[in-house]
Motif scaffolding. Structure first.
Motif, PDB file in Angstrom:
ATOM      1  N   GLU A 132      15.162 -33.148  16.640  1.00 47.94           N
ATOM      2  CA  GLU A 132      15.745 -31.981  17.387  1.00 47.94           C
ATOM      3  C   GLU A 132      14.682 -31.150  18.066  1.00 47.94           C
ATOM      4  O   GLU A 132      13.499 -30.932  17.408  1.00 47.94           O
ATOM      5  CB  GLU A 132      16.524 -31.248  16.420  1.00 47.94           C
ATOM      6  CG  GLU A 132      17.494 -30.021  17.304  1.00 47.94           C
ATOM      7  CD  GLU A 132      18.511 -29.259  16.362  1.00 47.94           C
ATOM      8  OE1 GLU A 132      18.535 -28.156  16.354  1.00 47.94           O
ATOM      9  OE2 GLU A 132      19.427 -30.012  15.853  1.00 47.94           O
ATOM     10  N   ALA A 149      23.412 -38.091  21.787  1.00 45.47           N
ATOM     11  CA  ALA A 149      22.172 -38.558  21.241  1.00 45.47           C
ATOM     12  C   ALA A 149      22.506 -40.133  20.856  1.00 45.47           C
ATOM     13  O   ALA A 149      21.717 -41.185  20.643  1.00 45.47           O
ATOM     14  CB  ALA A 149      21.927 -37.615  20.162  1.00 45.47           C
ATOM     15  N   GLU A 150      23.956 -40.121  20.051  1.00 42.21           N
ATOM     16  CA  GLU A 150      24.343 -41.556  19.693  1.00 42.21           C
ATOM     17  C   GLU A 150      24.255 -42.478  20.838  1.00 42.21           C
ATOM     18  O   GLU A 150      24.140 -43.773  20.800  1.00 42.21           O
ATOM     19  CB  GLU A 150      25.650 -41.286  18.965  1.00 42.21           C
ATOM     20  CG  GLU A 150      25.508 -40.620  17.752  1.00 42.21           C
ATOM     21  CD  GLU A 150      27.120 -40.106  17.422  1.00 42.21           C
ATOM     22  OE1 GLU A 150      27.948 -40.787  17.717  1.00 42.21           O
ATOM     23  OE2 GLU A 150      27.243 -39.601  16.042  1.00 42.21           O
ATOM     24  N   VAL A 209      20.927 -43.576  21.850  1.00 45.59           N
ATOM     25  CA  VAL A 209      20.143 -44.547  20.716  1.00 45.59           C
ATOM     26  C   VAL A 209      21.024 -45.940  20.835  1.00 45.59           C
ATOM     27  O   VAL A 209      20.216 -46.802  20.642  1.00 45.59           O
ATOM     28  CB  VAL A 209      20.428 -44.000  19.274  1.00 45.59           C
ATOM     29  CG1 VAL A 209      20.441 -45.001  18.201  1.00 45.59           C
ATOM     30  CG2 VAL A 209      19.772 -42.617  18.957  1.00 45.59           C
ATOM     31  N   ASP A 256      15.895 -40.358  27.219  1.00 47.69           N
ATOM     32  CA  ASP A 256      17.035 -39.353  27.374  1.00 47.69           C
ATOM     33  C   ASP A 256      18.061 -40.086  28.012  1.00 47.69           C
ATOM     34  O   ASP A 256      18.086 -41.472  27.864  1.00 47.69           O
ATOM     35  CB  ASP A 256      16.679 -38.001  27.930  1.00 47.69           C
ATOM     36  CG  ASP A 256      16.112 -38.305  29.374  1.00 47.69           C
ATOM     37  OD1 ASP A 256      16.527 -39.591  29.920  1.00 47.69           O
ATOM     38  OD2 ASP A 256      15.408 -37.413  30.120  1.00 47.69           O
ATOM     39  N   ASP A 257      19.251 -39.303  28.334  1.00 47.33           N
ATOM     40  CA  ASP A 257      20.250 -40.336  29.047  1.00 47.33           C
ATOM     41  C   ASP A 257      19.958 -40.435  30.594  1.00 47.33           C
ATOM     42  O   ASP A 257      21.031 -40.583  31.388  1.00 47.33           O
ATOM     43  CB  ASP A 257      21.497 -39.466  28.718  1.00 47.33           C
ATOM     44  CG  ASP A 257      21.582 -38.179  29.284  1.00 47.33           C
ATOM     45  OD1 ASP A 257      20.603 -37.580  29.867  1.00 47.33           O
ATOM     46  OD2 ASP A 257      22.760 -37.367  29.205  1.00 47.33           O
ATOM     47  N   GLU A 301      14.342 -42.918  16.583  1.00 48.94           N
ATOM     48  CA  GLU A 301      14.359 -41.535  16.022  1.00 48.94           C
ATOM     49  C   GLU A 301      15.092 -40.643  17.134  1.00 48.94           C
ATOM     50  O   GLU A 301      14.688 -40.562  18.394  1.00 48.94           O
ATOM     51  CB  GLU A 301      12.981 -41.340  15.524  1.00 48.94           C
ATOM     52  CG  GLU A 301      12.238 -41.916  14.581  1.00 48.94           C
ATOM     53  CD  GLU A 301      10.883 -41.263  14.192  1.00 48.94           C
ATOM     54  OE1 GLU A 301      10.324 -41.698  13.194  1.00 48.94           O
ATOM     55  OE2 GLU A 301      10.342 -40.279  15.011  1.00 48.94           O
ATOM     56  N   VAL A 302      15.846 -39.882  16.385  1.00 47.62           N
ATOM     57  CA  VAL A 302      16.127 -38.638  17.118  1.00 47.62           C
ATOM     58  C   VAL A 302      15.699 -37.242  16.361  1.00 47.62           C
ATOM     59  O   VAL A 302      15.944 -37.355  15.211  1.00 47.62           O
ATOM     60  CB  VAL A 302      17.858 -38.570  17.152  1.00 47.62           C
ATOM     61  CG1 VAL A 302      18.369 -37.193  17.713  1.00 47.62           C
ATOM     62  CG2 VAL A 302      18.525 -39.740  17.936  1.00 47.62           C
ATOM     63  N   ARG A 357      25.462 -34.296  20.068  1.00 49.13           N
ATOM     64  CA  ARG A 357      25.323 -35.373  18.973  1.00 49.13           C
ATOM     65  C   ARG A 357      25.853 -36.672  19.418  1.00 49.13           C
ATOM     66  O   ARG A 357      25.131 -37.658  19.161  1.00 49.13           O
ATOM     67  CB  ARG A 357      26.036 -34.956  17.581  1.00 49.13           C
ATOM     68  CG  ARG A 357      25.920 -35.844  16.443  1.00 49.13           C
ATOM     69  CD  ARG A 357      26.582 -35.338  15.309  1.00 49.13           C
ATOM     70  NE  ARG A 357      27.650 -34.269  15.253  1.00 49.13           N
ATOM     71  CZ  ARG A 357      27.405 -33.228  14.954  1.00 49.13           C
ATOM     72  NH1 ARG A 357      26.230 -32.800  14.592  1.00 49.13           N
ATOM     73  NH2 ARG A 357      28.515 -32.305  15.020  1.00 49.13           N
ATOM     74  N   LYS A 392      16.416 -34.360  21.038  1.00 44.59           N
ATOM     75  CA  LYS A 392      17.968 -33.846  21.227  1.00 44.59           C
ATOM     76  C   LYS A 392      17.777 -32.182  21.195  1.00 44.59           C
ATOM     77  O   LYS A 392      17.214 -31.672  20.226  1.00 44.59           O
ATOM     78  CB  LYS A 392      18.886 -34.149  19.874  1.00 44.59           C
ATOM     79  CG  LYS A 392      20.354 -33.554  20.036  1.00 44.59           C
ATOM     80  CD  LYS A 392      21.545 -34.284  18.941  1.00 44.59           C
ATOM     81  CE  LYS A 392      21.073 -33.282  17.518  1.00 44.59           C
ATOM     82  NZ  LYS A 392      21.389 -31.871  17.794  1.00 44.59           N
ATOM     83  N   VAL A 401      11.959 -42.517  20.920  1.00 46.64           N
ATOM     84  CA  VAL A 401      12.101 -41.258  20.270  1.00 46.64           C
ATOM     85  C   VAL A 401      12.982 -40.412  21.428  1.00 46.64           C
ATOM     86  O   VAL A 401      12.629 -40.517  22.756  1.00 46.64           O
ATOM     87  CB  VAL A 401      10.635 -40.319  20.262  1.00 46.64           C
ATOM     88  CG1 VAL A 401      11.154 -38.924  20.089  1.00 46.64           C
ATOM     89  CG2 VAL A 401       9.893 -40.969  19.158  1.00 46.64           C
ATOM     90  N   HIS A 402      14.094 -39.798  21.049  1.00 41.47           N
ATOM     91  CA  HIS A 402      15.091 -39.154  21.821  1.00 41.47           C
ATOM     92  C   HIS A 402      14.952 -37.587  21.289  1.00 41.47           C
ATOM     93  O   HIS A 402      15.194 -37.336  20.289  1.00 41.47           O
ATOM     94  CB  HIS A 402      16.508 -39.710  21.609  1.00 41.47           C
ATOM     95  CG  HIS A 402      17.373 -38.782  22.291  1.00 41.47           C
ATOM     96  ND1 HIS A 402      17.463 -38.521  23.773  1.00 41.47           N
ATOM     97  CD2 HIS A 402      18.352 -38.030  21.859  1.00 41.47           C
ATOM     98  CE1 HIS A 402      18.431 -37.549  23.849  1.00 41.47           C
ATOM     99  NE2 HIS A 402      19.026 -37.076  22.832  1.00 41.47           N
TER     100      HIS A 402
END
Length: 172
Positions: free
Chosen positions: A113, A89-90, A93, A27-28, A110-111, A86, A59, A56-57
């Motif tokens: 949801e 998430a970018e 990534v 995550d962030d 991969e993102v 979004r 979102k 894997v994130h």
């Protein structure tokens, strides 16, 4: 005779399965990037044996973040929140990809949801992972009770081994 023909197919399948699949949740947070760094160091060492890294994130959906009474106001807010999620998430990534490239490790990113705990357990199933690596936010018992713990959920529900990577405490 049939046994000798089946043997190469079985051997090829066993050879293909030797590839170790490692899923890492990001995550962030600095905690998740520390876990990714840990995974990259260890997967990079095992890459010669055919380890596969899947980053894997999870979102969150805008509707899970926004809950207003007025549908008109909620529509505008949902669009703004969706754009922000979004963008976040970018950024996640991009940072994960940069870390992998800097360490010469190829990873599938991969993102997906959804809520992180479910996204990670689903990714384990989807990729047939042998190992799931997640960071620990270091929450105490009270925060964990209110906010929940992704790592705790995954440790109990993922159908593979789970490594929870903690950040080292600063030395005084």
């Amino acid at each position: 005779m049939a046994e000798t023909r089946a043997a190469p197919a079985v051997a090829a399948e066993a050879e293909e399965r030797k590839k170790v699949v490692v899923v890492v949740g990001v995550d962030d947070s600095d905690h998740s990037y520390h876990a990714l760094e840990w995974a990259v160091r260890h997967v990079a060492a095992a890459a010669a044996e055919g380890a596969e890294l899947v980053v894997v994130h999870g979102k969150p959906s805008a509707s899970s973040v926004v809950s207003f009474g007025s549908p008109a106001a909620a529509g505008d807010v949902v669009r703004i929140v969706e754009a922000d999620l979004r963008k976040r998430a970018e950024d996640v990534v991009d940072r994960a990809r940069s870390l992998c490239v800097a360490n010469s490790v190829h990873g599938l990113i991969e993102v997906m949801e959804g809520e992180a705990r479910y996204v990670l357990c689903n990714a384990v199933e989807k990729h047939g992972a042998d190992l799931l690596i997640v960071g620990s936010h270091g929450y105490g018992a009270i925060k964990r009770a209110f906010l929940g713990s992704v790592s705790d959920y995954c440790a109990h529900h993922a159908h593979c081994s789970v490594v929870i990577v903690k950040q080292p405490k600063p030395k005084i």
